[in-house]
Design a protein around this motif. Structure first.
Motif, PDB file in Angstrom:
ATOM      1  N   VAL A 221       8.991 -46.964 -13.928  1.00  0.00           N
ATOM      2  CA  VAL A 221       7.945 -46.212 -13.233  1.00  0.00           C
ATOM      3  C   VAL A 221       7.645 -46.879 -11.903  1.00  0.00           C
ATOM      4  O   VAL A 221       7.569 -48.101 -11.815  1.00  0.00           O
ATOM      5  N   SER A 222       7.475 -46.049 -10.870  1.00  0.00           N
ATOM      6  CA  SER A 222       7.029 -46.512  -9.562  1.00  0.00           C
ATOM      7  C   SER A 222       5.551 -46.149  -9.428  1.00  0.00           C
ATOM      8  O   SER A 222       5.204 -44.969  -9.355  1.00  0.00           O
ATOM      9  N   GLN A 223       4.697 -47.161  -9.433  1.00  0.00           N
ATOM     10  CA  GLN A 223       3.249 -46.964  -9.332  1.00  0.00           C
ATOM     11  C   GLN A 223       2.843 -47.163  -7.873  1.00  0.00           C
ATOM     12  O   GLN A 223       2.818 -48.288  -7.384  1.00  0.00           O
ATOM     13  N   VAL A 224       2.546 -46.067  -7.172  1.00  0.00           N
ATOM     14  CA  VAL A 224       2.192 -46.129  -5.755  1.00  0.00           C
ATOM     15  C   VAL A 224       0.727 -46.507  -5.619  1.00  0.00           C
ATOM     16  O   VAL A 224      -0.145 -45.908  -6.251  1.00  0.00           O
ATOM     17  N   THR A 225       0.456 -47.525  -4.785  1.00  0.00           N
ATOM     18  CA  THR A 225      -0.914 -47.968  -4.556  1.00  0.00           C
ATOM     19  C   THR A 225      -1.417 -47.599  -3.166  1.00  0.00           C
ATOM     20  O   THR A 225      -2.612 -47.651  -2.912  1.00  0.00           O
ATOM     21  N   GLU A 226      -0.492 -47.233  -2.258  1.00  0.00           N
ATOM     22  CA  GLU A 226      -0.901 -46.803  -0.923  1.00  0.00           C
ATOM     23  C   GLU A 226       0.194 -45.938  -0.318  1.00  0.00           C
ATOM     24  O   GLU A 226       1.375 -46.245  -0.427  1.00  0.00           O
ATOM     25  N   GLY A 227      -0.210 -44.836   0.318  1.00  0.00           N
ATOM     26  CA  GLY A 227       0.739 -43.973   1.006  1.00  0.00           C
ATOM     27  C   GLY A 227       0.766 -42.565   0.456  1.00  0.00           C
ATOM     28  O   GLY A 227       0.112 -42.254  -0.536  1.00  0.00           O
ATOM     29  N   PRO A 228       1.582 -41.693   1.084  1.00  0.00           N
ATOM     30  CA  PRO A 228       1.589 -40.266   0.759  1.00  0.00           C
ATOM     31  C   PRO A 228       2.522 -39.869  -0.384  1.00  0.00           C
ATOM     32  O   PRO A 228       2.758 -38.693  -0.601  1.00  0.00           O
ATOM     33  N   ILE A 229       3.052 -40.822  -1.098  1.00  0.00           N
ATOM     34  CA  ILE A 229       3.986 -40.553  -2.188  1.00  0.00           C
ATOM     35  C   ILE A 229       3.253 -40.716  -3.516  1.00  0.00           C
ATOM     36  O   ILE A 229       2.440 -41.622  -3.674  1.00  0.00           O
ATOM     37  N   GLU A 230       3.563 -39.847  -4.471  1.00  0.00           N
ATOM     38  CA  GLU A 230       2.939 -39.936  -5.794  1.00  0.00           C
ATOM     39  C   GLU A 230       3.649 -40.971  -6.657  1.00  0.00           C
ATOM     40  O   GLU A 230       4.821 -41.261  -6.450  1.00  0.00           O
ATOM     41  N   SER A 231       2.960 -41.495  -7.661  1.00  0.00           N
ATOM     42  CA  SER A 231       3.596 -42.340  -8.665  1.00  0.00           C
ATOM     43  C   SER A 231       4.562 -41.473  -9.458  1.00  0.00           C
ATOM     44  O   SER A 231       4.286 -40.301  -9.706  1.00  0.00           O
ATOM     45  N   MET A 232       5.718 -42.036  -9.832  1.00  0.00           N
ATOM     46  CA  MET A 232       6.741 -41.237 -10.495  1.00  0.00           C
ATOM     47  C   MET A 232       7.768 -42.110 -11.192  1.00  0.00           C
ATOM     48  O   MET A 232       7.782 -43.320 -11.020  1.00  0.00           O
ATOM     49  N   ALA A 233       8.628 -41.460 -11.956  1.00  0.00           N
ATOM     50  CA  ALA A 233       9.747 -42.151 -12.610  1.00  0.00           C
ATOM     51  C   ALA A 233      10.719 -42.655 -11.548  1.00  0.00           C
ATOM     52  O   ALA A 233      10.848 -42.062 -10.479  1.00  0.00           O
ATOM     53  N   VAL A 234      11.408 -43.782 -11.859  1.00  0.00           N
ATOM     54  CA  VAL A 234      12.401 -44.329 -10.939  1.00  0.00           C
ATOM     55  C   VAL A 234      13.596 -44.858 -11.741  1.00  0.00           C
ATOM     56  O   VAL A 234      13.422 -45.416 -12.826  1.00  0.00           O
ATOM     57  N   GLU A 235      14.795 -44.615 -11.218  1.00  0.00           N
ATOM     58  CA  GLU A 235      16.017 -45.151 -11.809  1.00  0.00           C
ATOM     59  C   GLU A 235      16.880 -45.706 -10.685  1.00  0.00           C
ATOM     60  O   GLU A 235      17.120 -45.022  -9.687  1.00  0.00           O
ATOM     61  N   CYS A 236      17.333 -46.955 -10.840  1.00  0.00           N
ATOM     62  CA  CYS A 236      18.132 -47.622  -9.809  1.00  0.00           C
ATOM     63  C   CYS A 236      19.459 -48.098 -10.385  1.00  0.00           C
ATOM     64  O   CYS A 236      19.539 -48.470 -11.560  1.00  0.00           O
ATOM     65  N   HIS A 237      20.482 -48.113  -9.517  1.00  0.00           N
ATOM     66  CA  HIS A 237      21.801 -48.641  -9.866  1.00  0.00           C
ATOM     67  C   HIS A 237      22.269 -49.490  -8.699  1.00  0.00           C
ATOM     68  O   HIS A 237      22.162 -49.058  -7.540  1.00  0.00           O
ATOM     69  N   GLY A 238      22.783 -50.676  -8.991  1.00  0.00           N
ATOM     70  CA  GLY A 238      23.246 -51.538  -7.921  1.00  0.00           C
ATOM     71  C   GLY A 238      24.319 -52.498  -8.377  1.00  0.00           C
ATOM     72  O   GLY A 238      24.576 -52.646  -9.579  1.00  0.00           O
ATOM     73  N   ALA A 239      24.933 -53.173  -7.401  1.00  0.00           N
ATOM     74  CA  ALA A 239      25.980 -54.134  -7.694  1.00  0.00           C
ATOM     75  C   ALA A 239      26.112 -55.103  -6.532  1.00  0.00           C
ATOM     76  O   ALA A 239      25.692 -54.802  -5.405  1.00  0.00           O
ATOM     77  N   GLY A 240      26.712 -56.255  -6.809  1.00  0.00           N
ATOM     78  CA  GLY A 240      26.927 -57.226  -5.749  1.00  0.00           C
ATOM     79  C   GLY A 240      27.501 -58.520  -6.273  1.00  0.00           C
ATOM     80  O   GLY A 240      28.014 -58.588  -7.402  1.00  0.00           O
TER      81      GLY A 240
END
Length: 145
Positions: A51-70
């Motif tokens: 979950v992405s919990q927004v504390t400031e700005g014009p975006i709502e809190s919402m589900a988040v999924e990330c994929h990465g490599a390095g």
């Protein structure tokens, strides 16, 4: 005179949407795969979901999924990936870059309410017990028209 004023006003560009400060805390459960090359270096892949919990700005809190490599090595951790925020019509995707001197993010595209969303900033990620992770995103975003 009225025609001159109308002509001058037509030449003046419309005010662009102003950037707004943005802060969010993403809390995830992680799945990580590691392929060590030797004792001090290797390749990693990760999936974060939460979950992405927004504390400031014009975006709502919402589900988040990330994929990465390095890679990791004597100079530190380096890699990149993407995070999809939202799971309905209103969603956006950002790219993250992990470098030894710090982590950054940049919004790539969006849909629905976030169609014209743009922005960038920094991120600080901390590992938590039990395959959990928390990331603090800070930056500026522009929601668009």
């Amino acid at each position: 005179m009225k025609k001159l004023i109308a002509f001058v006003l037509a030449l003046v560009p419309m005010a662009a949407s102003a950037a707004e400060k943005f802060e969010a805390t993403n809390t995830y459960v992680t799945e990580t795969q590691l392929w060590p090359i030797d004792e001090s270096s290797g390749y990693w892949m990760v999936k974060f979901q939460g979950v992405s919990q927004v504390t400031e700005g014009p975006i709502e809190s919402m589900a988040v999924e990330c994929h990465g490599a390095g890679f990791w090595g004597s100079k530190g951790l380096a890699g990149n990936g993407i995070c999809m925020h939202g799971d309905g019509e209103d969603k956006f995707i950002l790219r993250f870059d992990t470098e030894p001197n710090g982590n950054t993010w940049q919004i790539l595209s969006g849909s629905g309410r976030y169609q014209d969303l743009s922005g960038a900033g920094t991120a600080i990620t901390e590992a938590l017990p039990g395959n959990r992770r928390i990331t603090k995103l800070v930056g500026d975003v522009t929601l668009g028209d």
